[in-house]
Design an enzyme around this catalytic site. Structure first.
Site, PDB file in Angstrom:
ATOM      1  N   ARG A 240       1.147  -1.327   0.130  1.00 44.27           N
ATOM      2  CA  ARG A 240      -0.094  -0.075  -0.362  1.00 44.27           C
ATOM      3  C   ARG A 240       1.019   1.041  -0.095  1.00 44.27           C
ATOM      4  O   ARG A 240       2.033   1.052   0.562  1.00 44.27           O
ATOM      5  CB  ARG A 240      -0.966  -0.334   1.734  1.00 44.27           C
ATOM      6  CG  ARG A 240      -2.343  -0.634   1.332  1.00 44.27           C
ATOM      7  CD  ARG A 240      -2.795  -0.404   0.189  1.00 44.27           C
ATOM      8  NE  ARG A 240      -4.251  -1.103   0.887  1.00 44.27           N
ATOM      9  CZ  ARG A 240      -4.404  -2.677  -0.827  1.00 44.27           C
ATOM     10  NH1 ARG A 240      -3.750  -2.511  -1.476  1.00 44.27           N
ATOM     11  NH2 ARG A 240      -6.112  -3.162  -0.264  1.00 44.27           N
ATOM     12  N   GLU A 269      -4.480   7.506  -4.805  1.00 44.89           N
ATOM     13  CA  GLU A 269      -4.541   6.870  -5.787  1.00 44.89           C
ATOM     14  C   GLU A 269      -5.747   7.373  -6.432  1.00 44.89           C
ATOM     15  O   GLU A 269      -7.050   7.287  -5.427  1.00 44.89           O
ATOM     16  CB  GLU A 269      -4.424   5.064  -5.869  1.00 44.89           C
ATOM     17  CG  GLU A 269      -3.115   4.895  -5.507  1.00 44.89           C
ATOM     18  CD  GLU A 269      -3.144   3.137  -5.448  1.00 44.89           C
ATOM     19  OE1 GLU A 269      -4.045   2.628  -5.389  1.00 44.89           O
ATOM     20  OE2 GLU A 269      -1.946   2.577  -4.737  1.00 44.89           O
ATOM     21  N   HIS A 287      -1.632  -0.128  -9.554  1.00 40.09           N
ATOM     22  CA  HIS A 287      -2.013  -1.131  -8.754  1.00 40.09           C
ATOM     23  C   HIS A 287      -2.900  -2.061  -9.684  1.00 40.09           C
ATOM     24  O   HIS A 287      -4.328  -2.026  -9.609  1.00 40.09           O
ATOM     25  CB  HIS A 287      -3.228  -0.017  -7.853  1.00 40.09           C
ATOM     26  CG  HIS A 287      -3.867  -0.953  -6.694  1.00 40.09           C
ATOM     27  ND1 HIS A 287      -3.795   0.198  -5.541  1.00 40.09           N
ATOM     28  CD2 HIS A 287      -3.597  -2.031  -6.395  1.00 40.09           C
ATOM     29  CE1 HIS A 287      -3.888  -1.406  -4.789  1.00 40.09           C
ATOM     30  NE2 HIS A 287      -4.036  -2.363  -5.122  1.00 40.09           N
TER      31      HIS A 287
HETATM   32  C1  DGY Z   1      -6.230  -5.522  -2.207  1.00 41.76           C
HETATM   33  O1  DGY Z   1      -6.879  -6.975  -2.879  1.00 41.76           O
HETATM   34  O2  DGY Z   1      -6.217  -4.977  -1.441  1.00 41.76           O
HETATM   35  C2  DGY Z   1      -5.042  -5.316  -3.944  1.00 41.76           C
HETATM   36  O3  DGY Z   1      -4.763  -4.215  -3.806  1.00 41.76           O
HETATM   37  C3  DGY Z   1      -6.481  -4.817  -5.296  1.00 41.76           C
HETATM   38  O4  DGY Z   1      -7.678  -3.876  -3.739  1.00 41.76           O
END
Ligand code: DGY
Length: 321
Positions: A240, A269, A287
């Site tokens: 993240r 984002e 992402h």
């Molecule tokens: C997750 O599954 O957390 C990925 O980052 C996509 O949302």
């Protein structure tokens, strides 16, 4: 009128997942895939028994407090759950689930792609081809850092971290890691454990981040810790954006303290820090860690397995609260 439970699905999901949703529920789908504001989401959730959100919906304490009384479950289409205030959901008796395991391989693939792409300056190479600015072969041109045999540090040795380690061993990398608890020897597979992030950092020619975003890990990679990395290290983040202090990372990429960074996740984002775009030594993806056909189907089915269990009064496999 259908007697199936009403389920609000906040984003457009893979076709096979939506077919199953429509078979088993009165599903409120989002064909246009627009991101709902909190007010829109609350309105659309009226009368629903559950919501299937993605990480793009911020279900903070305020939104959760305003959810209709009918909501019994939030079955997220994501492994990450930093977008949901678990304490607020628990206080309202709302069950929350995520989709662990099924996206570990896909995410580790993207981490490896970022590691290789950042180390070997893939962005600059691609750009030269596409802009017809590639002059000729040269013995001193476009030199990257070699990956094979180097030390890879992993922060967060959960499922994705362990698969990343396995893939990196294919490049003869030596694995070092920090995790809240040390893994057993059969999972460690010779990786060197460090009992703090600070102890790990000096051993990382490459650093790959695989820990969740929590209040404790916010800006974990800050200026002070970047200074502890060897000069010329490469940073990879598929976890993240919040785990990284953007200003500190950008300063280290500009000064040459870091050779490069490969990033798939960002703060705020998709409105990422604009300086990342201007840097030649970044390899950036939007992402897409879990974005394979197989994985997105599996995430959807896992979310629906959890939803089915909750609606049947059973314990869901991936209950967070
Ligand atoms: C997750 O599954 O957390 C990925 O980052 C996509 O949302």
């Amino acid at each position: 009128m259908s007697d199936k439970p009403v389920v609000l699905v906040t984003r457009k999901l893979p076709a096979a997942v939506e077919v199953r949703l429509q078979r088993d529920y009165a599903a409120r789908l989002n064909a246009s895939d627009q991101i709902y504001s909190s007010d829109q989401l609350l309105e659309l959730a009226e009368g629903a028994a559950a919501i299937v959100p993605c990480h793009t919906e911020k279900l903070n304490a305020d939104v959760i407090a305003r959810l209709p009384q009918s909501i019994r479950a939030l079955c997220s289409f994501s492994v990450g759950f930093d977008h949901i205030d678990l304490a607020a959901a628990k206080a309202r008796g709302i069950v929350v689930t995520n989709t662990p395991e099924v996206l570990s391989d896909a995410t580790a693939e993207i981490a490896m792609l970022l590691l290789l792409g950042a180390a070997r300056r893939a962005y600059e190479g691609e750009l030269q081809i596409r802009t017809e600015s590639w002059a000729d072969w040269s013995a001193t041109y476009q030199l990257g850092v070699q990956v094979s045999g180097k030390r890879l540090g992993i922060i967060g040795m959960g499922r994705v971290g362990q698969i990343m380690a396995r893939r990196a061993r294919g490049f003869d990398m030596q694995i070092h890691y920090y995790n809240r608890s040390r893994l057993s020897a059969d999972l460690e597979l010779g990786a060197v454990y460090h009992d703090s992030v600070e102890a790990l950092l000096p051993h990382c020619d490459f650093l790959s981040i695989h820990c969740p975003a929590t209040p404790e890990t916010r800006h974990l990679l800050n200026a002070e810790r970047i200074a502890m990395l060897p000069d010329g290290a490469v940073v990879v983040n598929t976890a993240r954006g919040a785990v990284v202090d953007d200003d500190a990372l950008i300063a280290a990429l500009r000064s040459g303290k870091l050779f490069a960074a490969g990033l798939d996740v960002f703060n705020d984002e998709p409105n990422i820090h604009p300086a990342y775009r201007g840097l030649q030594n970044t390899f950036l993806l939007p992402h897409i860690g879990s974005a394979t056909v197989e994985t997105r189907d599996a995430m959807g089915f896992r979310a629906l397995d959890n939803l089915d269990a909750i609606m049947a009064g059973k314990e869901p496999r991936d209950r967070l609260v």
